[in-house]
Design an enzyme around this catalytic site. Structure first.
Site, short mmCIF file in Angstrom:
data_model
loop_
_atom_site.label_atom_id
_atom_site.label_comp_id
_atom_site.label_asym_id
_atom_site.label_seq_id
_atom_site.Cartn_x
_atom_site.Cartn_y
_atom_site.Cartn_z
N ARG A 4 1.00 -1.31 -0.20
CA ARG A 4 0.12 -0.07 0.10
C ARG A 4 0.85 1.14 0.09
O ARG A 4 0.34 2.36 -0.25
CB ARG A 4 -1.10 0.00 1.25
CG ARG A 4 -1.66 1.27 1.45
CD ARG A 4 -3.08 1.29 2.10
NE ARG A 4 -2.88 0.59 3.37
CZ ARG A 4 -2.21 1.00 4.34
NH1 ARG A 4 -1.79 2.31 4.69
NH2 ARG A 4 -1.83 0.25 5.58
N TYR A 6 -15.21 15.13 -16.60
CA TYR A 6 -15.89 14.06 -16.48
C TYR A 6 -16.93 14.03 -15.32
O TYR A 6 -16.58 14.54 -14.19
CB TYR A 6 -14.81 12.79 -16.22
CG TYR A 6 -15.23 11.36 -15.51
CD1 TYR A 6 -15.85 10.72 -16.47
CD2 TYR A 6 -14.57 11.16 -14.42
CE1 TYR A 6 -16.33 9.53 -16.19
CE2 TYR A 6 -14.96 9.63 -14.20
CZ TYR A 6 -16.14 9.02 -14.84
OH TYR A 6 -16.33 7.68 -14.43
N ASP A 35 -6.41 16.98 -15.94
CA ASP A 35 -6.67 15.74 -16.48
C ASP A 35 -6.52 15.75 -18.00
O ASP A 35 -7.05 16.25 -18.83
CB ASP A 35 -8.30 15.42 -16.09
CG ASP A 35 -8.56 14.05 -16.41
OD1 ASP A 35 -7.92 13.39 -17.00
OD2 ASP A 35 -9.58 13.46 -15.78
N LYS A 38 -7.32 4.14 -19.44
CA LYS A 38 -7.85 4.41 -20.84
C LYS A 38 -6.50 4.27 -21.75
O LYS A 38 -6.23 3.09 -22.09
CB LYS A 38 -8.34 5.87 -20.84
CG LYS A 38 -9.40 6.08 -19.82
CD LYS A 38 -10.84 5.30 -19.69
CE LYS A 38 -11.87 5.57 -18.83
NZ LYS A 38 -11.67 6.10 -17.67
C1 LIG Z 1 -11.69 11.99 -18.39
C2 LIG Z 1 -11.75 11.15 -17.15
N1 LIG Z 1 -11.04 11.19 -16.05
C3 LIG Z 1 -10.93 10.48 -15.25
C4 LIG Z 1 -11.72 9.28 -15.40
C5 LIG Z 1 -11.65 8.37 -14.18
O1 LIG Z 1 -10.77 7.27 -14.51
P1 LIG Z 1 -11.10 5.92 -13.61
O2 LIG Z 1 -12.33 5.14 -14.24
O3 LIG Z 1 -9.86 5.18 -14.16
O4 LIG Z 1 -11.33 6.04 -12.35
C6 LIG Z 1 -12.48 9.13 -16.48
C7 LIG Z 1 -13.27 7.93 -16.59
O5 LIG Z 1 -14.00 7.71 -17.59
C8 LIG Z 1 -12.44 9.92 -17.57
O6 LIG Z 1 -13.10 9.76 -18.39
#
Ligand SMILES: Cc1ncc(COP(=O)(O)O)c(C=O)c1O
Length: 395
Positions: free
Chosen positions: A57, A110, A182, A207
């Protein structure tokens, strides 16, 4: 660190075999616990915590390898890999902000990120102002004495809005605060926000970085004149080990493997996205396409300057939610699913899937309409993909 003069594609596949085994693939250390060697106890007491393995962890060899490779391809001074993209976002935000602080957040992010800012962190007495970050004056007007950060997405989910990173970074740095970005929709192949002055970059490695829909993970990276150089180590020990969003060694290994083909995949996905957008834009049932590489995009010029490639993500709209759902259900080669960035083309209906919990009025302010279909272009043969979209649109 790999030779920095090599291109990203070469650095992505470069790995120095470990001494001893000379294995060309880094091994997986599936161990939660690590035995103390003769000097481990004394070294830990002296402060050398990352150099010795303690407990998974707190960090593990596979996570460290991924950290180093991510820092290299992001152009960061350091990186910290965690359990998911949301863990990257929440650990970075909660590590940075305290009760009484304020953050300016783009209004199109998101859905879980938006809800995290709209509800969760406000429960801890942190205030948030949502703005359209493409209007830098409105970001400036939202800044307060207690503001600690500006938060945006490089390419916003799902409208493909492009944030003016250099202008936002200049504004933030004038005020002694940081920009957090992000970069999930772009990936480091499409954009490296640190090169545009961004202090903290967040990736959902689930992703494009993993790229095969088989591992969840996230990465925080920094390159900042404002944050202390050991900021991520502080996050590791003060936030990650306390909140517990550690990345499993196996997922770290899968994500590290993914990086090797990341440039190749994203280039192919971009080619497919470009061809699909051209085809969709000319289709009588398509009302609008959303793609940074298309001339109709409101920040097309900014996108050309800021992005190395326009990327594999696009959206388009047909008339209604019902028509959009019919198209997605009829697709055979493309999959109708939640996530993105994988080798297989995936469609999603943002209004009624990811953003379902967000009130309609708020969704409209974000620019999300009922007939919108988001597409994550995969690596299939483009002619097959176009044939699939043609039959789904009812040709
Ligand atoms: C732009 C974006 N940021 C963050 C996330 C969150 O990622 P995770 O599903 O790996 O927690 C997503 C998930 O779809 C996303 O599309």
């Amino acid at each position: 660190m790999v030779n920095p003069e090599l291109s990203l594609a070469s650095r992505a596949v470069y790995y120095t075999p470990e001494e001893g085994t000379l294995s060309i693939s880094y091994p997986i250390f599936m161990s939660a616990n690590y035995q103390y060697a003769d000097d481990t106890y004394d070294r830990i007491v002296d402060g050398a915590r990352r150099e010795v393995n303690i407990y998974s962890r707190c960090g593990n060899p596979n996570e460290y390898k991924l950290d180093d490779q991510m820092a290299d391809i992001e152009g960061a001074t350091s990186a910290l890999s965690v359990a998911s993209g949301m863990a990257a976002i929440s650990h970075a935000v909660l590590g940075l902000l305290r009760t009484g602080d304020h953050i300016v957040v783009d209004l199109t992010t998101y859905s879980s990120t938006h809800e995290f800012f709209d509800h969760r962190i406000q429960d801890f007495g942190i205030s948030v102002t949502f703005v359209d970050s493409t209007d830098v004056d409105s970001v400036r007007a939202a800044l307060r004495d207690e503001t600690k950060a500006i938060y945006v997405e490089t390419i916003a989910n799902p409208t493909m809005k492009v944030a003016p990173l250099r202008q936002l970074a200049d504004l933030a740095h004038e005020h002694g605060i940081v920009v957090m970005c992000d970069n999930t929709f772009a990936s480091p192949v499409v954009c490296r926000p640190h090169e545009h002055g961004v202090d903290i970059v967040l990736e959902s490695a689930t992703k494009f970085i993993g790229g095969h829909n088989d591992a969840v993970g996230g990465v925080i990276s920094i390159n900042s004149q404002i944050l202390p150089a050991d900021w991520l180590e502080q996050i590791r020990w003060n936030t990650l080990t306390k909140l517990g969003g550690a990345l499993s060694p196996f997922n770290a290994w899968l994500l590290l493997r993914g990086i090797q083909t990341l440039p190749l995949r994203v280039e192919r996905m971009t080619e497919n996205a470009q061809r699909l957008v051209e085809w969709l834009a000319a289709h009588p049932k398509v009302r609008r396409v959303y793609y940074p590489g298309h001339e109709s995009h409101p920040q097309h010029e900014l996108a050309q300057a800021q992005l190395d490639l326009p990327g594999g993500m696009l959206s388009f709209s047909v008339g209604s939610e019902e028509e959009a759902a019919t198209v997605c259900k009829r697709l055979k080669l493309a999959s109708f699913a939640a996530s993105l960035g994988g080798v297989r083309t995936v469609t999603q209906l943002p209004a009624t899937m990811a953003f379902l919990d967000i009130p309609d009025e708020e969704r409209q302010t974000m620019g999300i309409t009922q007939g919108m279909i988001r597409v994550s272009a995969g690596i299939e043969k483009i002619d097959d993909l176009i044939a699939d979209f043609a039959q789904a649109l009812g040709e």
